[in-house]
Enzyme design. Structure first.
Site, PDB file in Angstrom:
ATOM      1  N   LYS A  26     -51.565  62.775   2.172  1.00 21.69           N
ATOM      2  CA  LYS A  26     -52.461  63.555   1.307  1.00 21.69           C
ATOM      3  C   LYS A  26     -53.105  62.651   0.268  1.00 21.69           C
ATOM      4  O   LYS A  26     -54.332  62.664   0.078  1.00 21.69           O
ATOM      5  CB  LYS A  26     -51.660  64.671   0.627  1.00 21.69           C
ATOM      6  CG  LYS A  26     -52.528  65.735  -0.021  1.00 21.69           C
ATOM      7  CD  LYS A  26     -51.716  66.704  -0.893  1.00 21.69           C
ATOM      8  CE  LYS A  26     -50.630  67.433  -0.124  1.00 21.69           C
ATOM      9  NZ  LYS A  26     -51.074  68.728   0.406  1.00 21.69           N
ATOM     10  N   ARG A  96     -48.336  68.186  -5.900  1.00 21.03           N
ATOM     11  CA  ARG A  96     -48.082  68.387  -4.464  1.00 21.03           C
ATOM     12  C   ARG A  96     -47.316  67.208  -3.903  1.00 21.03           C
ATOM     13  O   ARG A  96     -47.553  66.065  -4.284  1.00 21.03           O
ATOM     14  CB  ARG A  96     -49.402  68.484  -3.700  1.00 21.03           C
ATOM     15  CG  ARG A  96     -50.221  69.730  -3.952  1.00 21.03           C
ATOM     16  CD  ARG A  96     -51.459  69.686  -3.060  1.00 21.03           C
ATOM     17  NE  ARG A  96     -52.164  70.956  -3.005  1.00 21.03           N
ATOM     18  CZ  ARG A  96     -53.223  71.261  -3.740  1.00 21.03           C
ATOM     19  NH1 ARG A  96     -53.697  70.379  -4.623  1.00 21.03           N
ATOM     20  NH2 ARG A  96     -53.816  72.421  -3.612  1.00 21.03           N
ATOM     21  N   GLY A 105     -39.950  71.841   5.016  1.00 18.14           N
ATOM     22  CA  GLY A 105     -38.633  71.806   4.409  1.00 18.14           C
ATOM     23  C   GLY A 105     -38.670  71.199   3.022  1.00 18.14           C
ATOM     24  O   GLY A 105     -37.740  71.334   2.241  1.00 18.14           O
ATOM     25  N   MET A 107     -40.500  70.588  -0.843  1.00 17.02           N
ATOM     26  CA  MET A 107     -41.323  71.292  -1.803  1.00 17.02           C
ATOM     27  C   MET A 107     -42.778  70.984  -1.500  1.00 17.02           C
ATOM     28  O   MET A 107     -43.131  69.845  -1.231  1.00 17.02           O
ATOM     29  CB  MET A 107     -41.007  70.836  -3.221  1.00 17.02           C
ATOM     30  CG  MET A 107     -41.581  71.793  -4.245  1.00 17.02           C
ATOM     31  SD  MET A 107     -41.907  71.016  -5.830  1.00 17.02           S
ATOM     32  CE  MET A 107     -43.655  70.676  -5.649  1.00 17.02           C
ATOM     33  N   ARG A 349     -57.175  66.004   6.833  1.00 13.34           N
ATOM     34  CA  ARG A 349     -56.257  65.280   7.727  1.00 13.34           C
ATOM     35  C   ARG A 349     -56.679  65.606   9.152  1.00 13.34           C
ATOM     36  O   ARG A 349     -57.417  66.582   9.372  1.00 13.34           O
ATOM     37  CB  ARG A 349     -54.817  65.703   7.487  1.00 13.34           C
ATOM     38  CG  ARG A 349     -54.594  67.191   7.649  1.00 13.34           C
ATOM     39  CD  ARG A 349     -53.154  67.585   7.344  1.00 13.34           C
ATOM     40  NE  ARG A 349     -53.020  69.037   7.338  1.00 13.34           N
ATOM     41  CZ  ARG A 349     -51.916  69.680   6.988  1.00 13.34           C
ATOM     42  NH1 ARG A 349     -50.859  69.010   6.576  1.00 13.34           N
ATOM     43  NH2 ARG A 349     -51.856  70.996   7.027  1.00 13.34           N
ATOM     44  N   HIS A 465     -29.917  68.817  39.388  1.00 14.53           N
ATOM     45  CA  HIS A 465     -30.555  69.117  40.669  1.00 14.53           C
ATOM     46  C   HIS A 465     -31.678  70.132  40.501  1.00 14.53           C
ATOM     47  O   HIS A 465     -32.802  69.928  40.971  1.00 14.53           O
ATOM     48  CB  HIS A 465     -29.498  69.637  41.642  1.00 14.53           C
ATOM     49  CG  HIS A 465     -30.047  70.012  42.979  1.00 14.53           C
ATOM     50  ND1 HIS A 465     -30.430  71.294  43.285  1.00 14.53           N
ATOM     51  CD2 HIS A 465     -30.323  69.260  44.060  1.00 14.53           C
ATOM     52  CE1 HIS A 465     -30.895  71.314  44.523  1.00 14.53           C
ATOM     53  NE2 HIS A 465     -30.831  70.099  45.013  1.00 14.53           N
ATOM     54  N   SER A 774     -37.133  49.442  43.418  1.00 17.84           N
ATOM     55  CA  SER A 774     -37.552  50.660  42.729  1.00 17.84           C
ATOM     56  C   SER A 774     -36.422  51.043  41.788  1.00 17.84           C
ATOM     57  O   SER A 774     -35.295  51.287  42.233  1.00 17.84           O
ATOM     58  CB  SER A 774     -37.818  51.762  43.748  1.00 17.84           C
ATOM     59  OG  SER A 774     -38.210  52.930  43.071  1.00 17.84           O
ATOM     60  N   THR A 777     -33.953  55.189  37.618  1.00 19.38           N
ATOM     61  CA  THR A 777     -33.466  55.271  36.234  1.00 19.38           C
ATOM     62  C   THR A 777     -32.625  56.512  35.962  1.00 19.38           C
ATOM     63  O   THR A 777     -31.936  56.561  34.950  1.00 19.38           O
ATOM     64  CB  THR A 777     -34.639  55.196  35.236  1.00 19.38           C
ATOM     65  OG1 THR A 777     -35.634  56.129  35.638  1.00 19.38           O
ATOM     66  CG2 THR A 777     -35.232  53.799  35.227  1.00 19.38           C
ATOM     67  N   CYS A 841     -38.701  55.175  40.116  1.00 18.95           N
ATOM     68  CA  CYS A 841     -38.832  56.476  40.758  1.00 18.95           C
ATOM     69  C   CYS A 841     -37.894  57.498  40.141  1.00 18.95           C
ATOM     70  O   CYS A 841     -37.661  58.542  40.700  1.00 18.95           O
ATOM     71  CB  CYS A 841     -38.608  56.371  42.259  1.00 18.95           C
ATOM     72  SG  CYS A 841     -36.969  55.785  42.694  1.00 18.95           S
ATOM     73  N   TYR A 861     -45.696  49.968  39.513  1.00 16.20           N
ATOM     74  CA  TYR A 861     -46.049  51.384  39.603  1.00 16.20           C
ATOM     75  C   TYR A 861     -44.942  52.266  39.047  1.00 16.20           C
ATOM     76  O   TYR A 861     -43.806  51.817  38.916  1.00 16.20           O
ATOM     77  CB  TYR A 861     -46.359  51.795  41.046  1.00 16.20           C
ATOM     78  CG  TYR A 861     -45.168  51.778  41.966  1.00 16.20           C
ATOM     79  CD1 TYR A 861     -44.336  52.893  42.089  1.00 16.20           C
ATOM     80  CD2 TYR A 861     -44.863  50.656  42.716  1.00 16.20           C
ATOM     81  CE1 TYR A 861     -43.240  52.880  42.931  1.00 16.20           C
ATOM     82  CE2 TYR A 861     -43.777  50.621  43.563  1.00 16.20           C
ATOM     83  CZ  TYR A 861     -42.954  51.733  43.668  1.00 16.20           C
ATOM     84  OH  TYR A 861     -41.859  51.720  44.488  1.00 16.20           O
TER      85      TYR A 861
END
Lengths: 890, 890
Positions: A26, A96, A105, A107, A349, A465, A774, A777, A841, A861
């Site tokens: 701000k 402010r 949350g 002031m 903003r 799954h 490949s 992960t 993959c 890729y």
């Protein structure tokens, strides 16, 4: 001496938009607007460093602060020609908070600060409006009392209600100055009663009270929780903005408003917002009076658009809007006040927007020449494309929340509750909309999931799954809704004392994880031309190729439609569950003599060949990676007694002996068990059959279509080089046999998944016998963190909620742990083979954050579920641009 | 030109003991013996490089080889004054294989090569012994025919038996020259019939046939299997030794023998071995005649010791023995021949020996000044100490093999088969010897395991629950005997058609994994003074500290007795299974309201405090690492209905609701589930109680004994720094509370297990909040390789048998994978805290190979089961010496 205070407006702008870290969003933007000549009431910003110093020094301010504040305040006084606390014509200020990023949350705002029993009279005199002065005073007590002094807000509201009741009025505007005087008195009594202290009379005391309240609120529990959830470091701190008041509530030529420079919902290039005549900021939000539209074109006949009511100020605002968009090069969310027909800017903003708006604004601005194509690409959050690709809940529809789970696969769907895959298929065949509800799903449920509108499970995480399969199919899925108790026998599901029965309707929101009772209206997705434009631009700049995970012709077609450049993972085991195959699969597993096993496997060959042919045909020569059988065999076992008897009959064996075999195959930790290449090594005939099916299909489709098919055969779960060596050798032998039989050859690759820590660590060795890697992960996350995706539901949500882990590591790659192994695997692999093809993959292949990481590692890729392909294309483009920028700046 | 052939003996020694890689063990030592002046018949060695070249060139020899062999053979002819193939006085040679390490499965020896129908007459004439010549000839045909030409050995034996029967004699020595002539004819017919080819007449053809047979046998299947099992690279190759024959079978002043320079069974410093007068080498082994002892002192009255029969040759042999021991500085295994009272040495090598002998010889030789103390330390294989610490099967006892499993915990034990832990306890209480037989064990069986003599399981690997617990207790254990089918209901166990019932006796050999039917006699362990001497020497040189894994007072006492320097892992969960505790543990788990849970936990506190007090008392100030609760809660759940009802009554809940809770706690992959610090974080009151118990016990025992107790609190399964941060903070708070209550303080450490790949990778971060790391290499192996120790039985043995993995990674650390992570963890941890204490507490802590690795990584200590402590002390000493040597040479 440290500079703790920065002035803005009134001819002295010590800050600017680039100083967000020091001045908060701000404060930085107030200085920026003032410096480009926009009308900003003068003020000053106390820096975020004061906040940090305050906490570091046991809630004490730097010694120089008081002097710097006094001096800045004095400048404001001079600039507006009023004096703070002056009984005849007082300067009032707003206080402010303003952190780097907007943060609920904390002031927020105190307006009209500086009023007391004397200055209110001065204000009445100087404004010549007693009612305005006393209204402002009571507003001040109400805000300061609640946000600074902690008096419950409703205590003031109740009192005001009683007063209105006593006066016989319904609207605040009907309350006269004398009435407000009484109410102010009552308000002060409330403060005294609630806090045991009188309302502070002294303006300086008020000012420092408000400043301290802002800094104090930085560490309140709600703010702490929010910061943890959003990964905001506590040491960022907040700034405090003190600014001369301008008054939107000083009469009919005054107003206040909040608006967006374009429509944040559609992205349309129109001025969008609301204002209220004779009001202060909080009135717009509070909903006491109905705000009015900005432009006349958008107003209905009973409305009073600002364009008509305050035409001069409106014209000025339109000019400001244009300046702001050109200056900030983005759609702005602004707050303004009109005092006596003069426009003042209080905030600007970048505006929040829907996915559709983000897309349209980015494309429009690029086409207007306001931003570049590359900037346009970076303006659309990739994850938000989900909203454009799937149905969403109608925001206006009424909802009755039943429970919440994980947002496992996006979109919204409603249907009747059904507890078994079989019943889903039956009812869907009759045209009914049904939702499959399971504690967890297994490969046996896949056909039911396909027929359902959506899937709800009470166990499992983001890569369970159910989640993986549903995403792959583009089905809505809410997973791991642990608050729901499912009773298959009773055909019910229960939360607390609400029980739903099979056949009752529910609605799933796969984007939020919400489960609603009954049918909630949905809005179908609409893909605009802007979408293709953006995708085209993204494709021009990205380096990472994008493939899809697909195993059915339908998946493959979806993948191509969304622009996949190949298939990165085709899981052959999903093909084993077709009703025409599962019998043979079970015979293969349950037979203990090799001859019977061979017979069952031979029976599967034509099915597999046909599966692969269809996919090769659809992908017309694009690369297709087929993973050989991966899951433990017991996943295919007959669970029910009827199925067990069927297999027993087919094999000519006793049910007893099959039951023993089934129990022998069961495992304590199947994830770490007899699966992947371990199966291929101990039951080599399965892989041999699959390799034959792949090569026969590739030869046939090559001949048929003229496309050169280069199949990529992928061996799963390799941890040791020898595993790939042995399976590769066997595969090569079978390929050679097929070539000889058919009198032809074709190019093919044999590679492996890197999904075990050991594989990543010893990737240099494995690369010696691999044509590609490949990264799997999903499993790599399970093993690296020792975290079962099926069981993590009992603690992983707690971990994420309490900041023990920044994010669910199954959703966004854990860069420091799993990511380090991916990097190690890529580097080690390329040390041996510089041109080694590298892909990913796992589910992370469709996650924008993870894609940015994979770009930095230099993978070739990513592969993701078909419906994530557009997300991945955009994320890959953004990642490429970020890398380019990083390189340019280093 | 490459030198392919190296001569020895007769004045030209081109090789030596240091050239084992090139010349093989036998060839290198023949040259060495000759060069130090010992009587070695002249000959030459064809190098191992020829073997490699032979296979690299499609089974063809290097072109220069024939010429080099011819030239070397010519030198031998000149040296002994005979000519190969000479009809009047032929030179005969032996052809023997000789790899770097002795290797069963390969062609071994052909003697008397060079004989044919002409040269045999020349030999008869020159030796003046026709019978000797024809006996030698038939021996040659028999050996060459079977080992080079592949005629089954029994075909010759059968023919000889028939001939003896026809002649009416029983002993070979009774067969006359003329009879041998007939037999030779028949032998040749057999060769023609079996191979379709005549027996080769030409000595050169014979020679090259034998050489090729040696090289060919290097790649035969048995040799390949052996190499794989013993990790011998195929490219090492074998050498071939061709040597002038000397004859032990040329009359009563001739002999042949095999002996050890000390007793290989006890290590006693006496000449130990056997010889036969008038015989060739194979007669000693074949057992046709009974070999006689060497020394007179060891002979019974009906025996003919060499010392008496051939006193001159014996005296010479005693001289040679002394020279050899001084030269090689080790006990030697030698072969010799005496021809006409002249001694010839045919082989020397370090002799294999029992554990007891290894120990005694090492200590004796060091005390004799033959070797240094450091060398003595290196001479005893650490693993062999098991034989000294546990009972072993009497080698003379008869055995009836039932099945085989993994040698999970050493020693031998016999007892009656019992299928439940409860029955074991009952029967053991009555003084019966029992063996607990389970498909697999769980923590509930621990008390039964303790009462049993031994444990047999049919599932699970070397780090399965049964294996780990049994090793910890020093109980014999054979694990994962998958060939056995256990039927609890029928109370039987079966292999093929042999079924044993409960109560039948079996005997387990935990050192080999064998299971025998009935009772096999065992020999108790005897610990000599030499043992303490060696341990003392080892302790002087080792750098690694050795601790024990122990959780009961009994374990702790055993650990101290064996010289443990602390406890590296005390698993608190084992303490939860006591019959007086398990009820509270179950109430704790099954209660769903925190108050009831707290009550159950409070009830456990005094038990835990007492557990820890006892251990602290026994360890008298030595470091003790206590691991907070680790396994998933469902391990403690009541399995049976009765137990479930008990808990239900105690909690005042329905059995139904408890059953639901039990099923809610079940996990798909418990190894990767809700356990370790994940429990401590989601149920903080459990860890809090344990921390309190530890600190209260430490304070009490410190006061009582005056020893400063410094408890080490270990948090398991940390993967992310925040986990340790949160649990550490909670623990510190509870410690502070105890200190305050008791008005005292003490030193304590809080550290973590490094047992997840992520922990090793991010060890630099974790070290910020850890006082120590203990590598949990069991779980680290499971996660790094994605290998469940409970399920690996279905493929891991196949992997090790087929060389996919060099060793069971649960037994010996996988250096390239798991080891790389341990190194990473250690280096990363010390980057943050250079003085960070590092240890290992997986089963690898007791494995000599792994200990060598841990030394190289620079850990501070290893911790192993109490009975492995001596092994670890010795292995640590050897590792330190090896590192010292490595550093000196680098």
């Amino acid at each position: 001496m440290t500079k703790w205070v920065y002035s803005f407006g009134g001819g002295l702008n010590e800050g600017g938009a680039g100083m967000r870290n020091l001045l908060g969003g701000k404060g930085a933007n107030l200085a920026e607007m003032a410096s480009i000549g926009l009308p900003v009431p003068p003020g000053f910003t106390i820096t975020t460093e004061v906040c940090s110093a305050y906490y570091d020094n046991g809630n004490a301010y730097p010694t120089e602060l008081a002097e710097q504040v006094a001096s800045a305040l004095h400048r404001v006084e001079k600039s507006v020609g009023l004096v703070f606390g002056d009984a005849s014509a007082p300067l009032l200020v707003s206080v402010r908070s303003g952190a780097r990023v907007s943060m609920p949350g904390m002031m927020d705002t105190v307006l009209n600060l500086g009023l007391n029993d004397e200055t209110v009279e001065g204000l009445a005199a100087s404004s010549k409006d007693e009612r305005f002065a006393w209204d402002s005073y009571r507003r001040f007590i109400q805000m300061y009392g609640s946000v600074v002094m902690g008096v419950p807000h409703h205590r003031f509201e109740d009192l005001l209600e009683q007063a209105k009741h006593g006066l016989g009025v319904t609207d605040d505007t009907a309350i006269k100055a004398s009435d407000w005087r009484e109410i102010v008195k009552d308000y002060k009594d409330v403060v005294q009663k609630e806090t045991g202290k009188p309302f502070p009379n002294e303006p300086q005391e008020q000012l420092w009270g408000a400043i301290s309240a802002v800094f104090g609120s930085w560490m309140n529990p709600r703010a702490n929780t929010y910061r943890k959830l959003h990964d905001i470091p506590a040491n960022w701190g907040t700034a405090v903005n003190v600014q001369a008041m301008v008054f939107g509530n000083m009469g009919e030529d005054c107003a206040t408003g909040v608006c967006f420079t374009r429509d944040p919902s559609t992205g349309e290039n129109i001025f969008y917002g609301e204002y209220l005549v004779n009001a202060q900021g909080e009135d717009v939000v509070a909903g006491i009076r109905t705000p009015q539209p900005m432009s006349a074109g958008r107003a209905t006949s009973d409305q009073s658009p600002m364009e008509k009511v305050l035409p001069e100020a409106y014209k000025e605002l339109m000019r400001v809007r244009d300046i702001l968009e050109r200056h900030y090069r983005d759609m702005q969310d602004i707050e303004f006040t009109v005092q006596s027909n003069v426009l003042y800017m209080l905030q600007t903003r970048s505006g929040k927007r829907t996915a559709a708006a983000a897309l349209k604004i980015a494309i429009d601005m690029a086409q207007e020449g306001l931003i570049t194509q590359e900037e346009a690409i970076q303006r659309v959050p990739p994850g938000s494309l989900d909203q454009l690709l799937h149905p969403t809940l109608d925001p206006k529809a009424e909802r009755n929340l039943f429970s919440r789970g994980l947002p496992a696969s996006p979109g919204a769907a409603a249907g009747a509750i059904v507890f078994t895959a079989e019943e889903v298929e039956d009812r869907a065949a009759k045209g009914e909309d049904v939702i499959l509800v399971r504690i967890e799903t297994s490969p046996e449920d896949v056909h039911g999931m396909h027929a359902a509108r959506g899937v709800l499970t009470t166990r499992g995480g983001m890569t369970s799954h159910a989640a993986v399969v549903a995403r792959g199919m583009g089905r809505v899925c809410v997973a791991g809704a642990g608050g729901i108790t499912v009773d298959y026998k009773a055909q019910t599901m229960t939360v607390g004392n609400v029980t739903l029965k099979g056949g009752d309707w529910i609605t799933l929101d796969g984007g939020t994880g919400a489960v609603y009772v009954g049918k909630v209206a949905t809005i179908p997705p609409t893909l605009s031309g802007d979408f293709s434009t953006l995708m085209g631009w993204a494709d021009e700049v990205r380096r990472l190729r994008v493939r899809a995970n697909a195993e059915t012709p339908e998946d493959a077609e979806t993948a191509r439609r969304f622009g996949a450049e190949g298939i990165g993972l085709s899981r052959t085991e999903h093909m084993f569950f077709g009703p025409d195959r599962i019998g043979f699969v079970r015979q293969m597993i349950m037979s203990d003599d090799p001859a019977t096993r061979k017979k069952a496997i031979d029976a599967l060959l034509p099915f597999q060949r046909d599966d692969f042919s269809q996919i090769f045909r659809i992908m017309s020569g694009l690369p297709v990676t087929i993973r050989l059988l991966d899951p433990p065999l017991h996943e295919f076992l007959p669970h029910g007694e009827t199925e067990l008897e069927e297999v027993a009959t087919a094999l000519g064996q006793s049910v007893e002996s099959l039951r023993a075999r089934r129990s022998a195959l069961s495992e304590a930790n199947p994830m770490l068990g007899h699966r992947g290449c371990r199966l291929g090594i101990t039951y080599p005939e399965i892989y041999t059959m699959q390799v034959r099916a792949i090569i026969e299909a590739a030869i046939a489709v090559s001949k048929e279509t003229g496309h050169a098919i280069v199949p990529e055969i992928m061996i799963p779960l390799v941890g040791v080089k020898t595993e790939l060596e042995v399976t590769r050798k066997a595969a090569e032998a079978e390929v050679a046999a097929v070539f000889k039989e058919q009198g032809t050859t074709l190019e093919y690759l044999i590679g492996t998944m890197i999904e075990l820590p050991r594989a990543a660590i010893t990737a240099d060795q494995i690369a010696e016998v691999a044509d590609f890697f490949s990264f799997g992960t999903n499993d790599l996350t399970q093993t690296t963190l020792g975290l079962s995706r099926d069981d993590a539901g009992s603690f992983l949500p707690y971990y994420v909620d309490h900041g023990l882990l920044p994010k669910d590591p199954f959703v966004s790659i854990d860069r420091e742990g799993v990511g380090a192994l991916v990097r190690m695997g890529a580097e080690n692999g390329r040390k041996t083979k510089p041109a080694l093809k590298l892909g990913v993959c796992g589910e992370h292949g469709g996650d924008p954050d993870s894609i940015a990481f994979f770009e930095s590692v230099g993978l070739d890729y990513v592969s993701c579920s078909p419906f994530r392909v557009p997300v991945a294309r955009l994320a890959a483009a953004q990642a490429a641009l970020a890398m380019k920028k990083e390189k340019a700046s280093s």
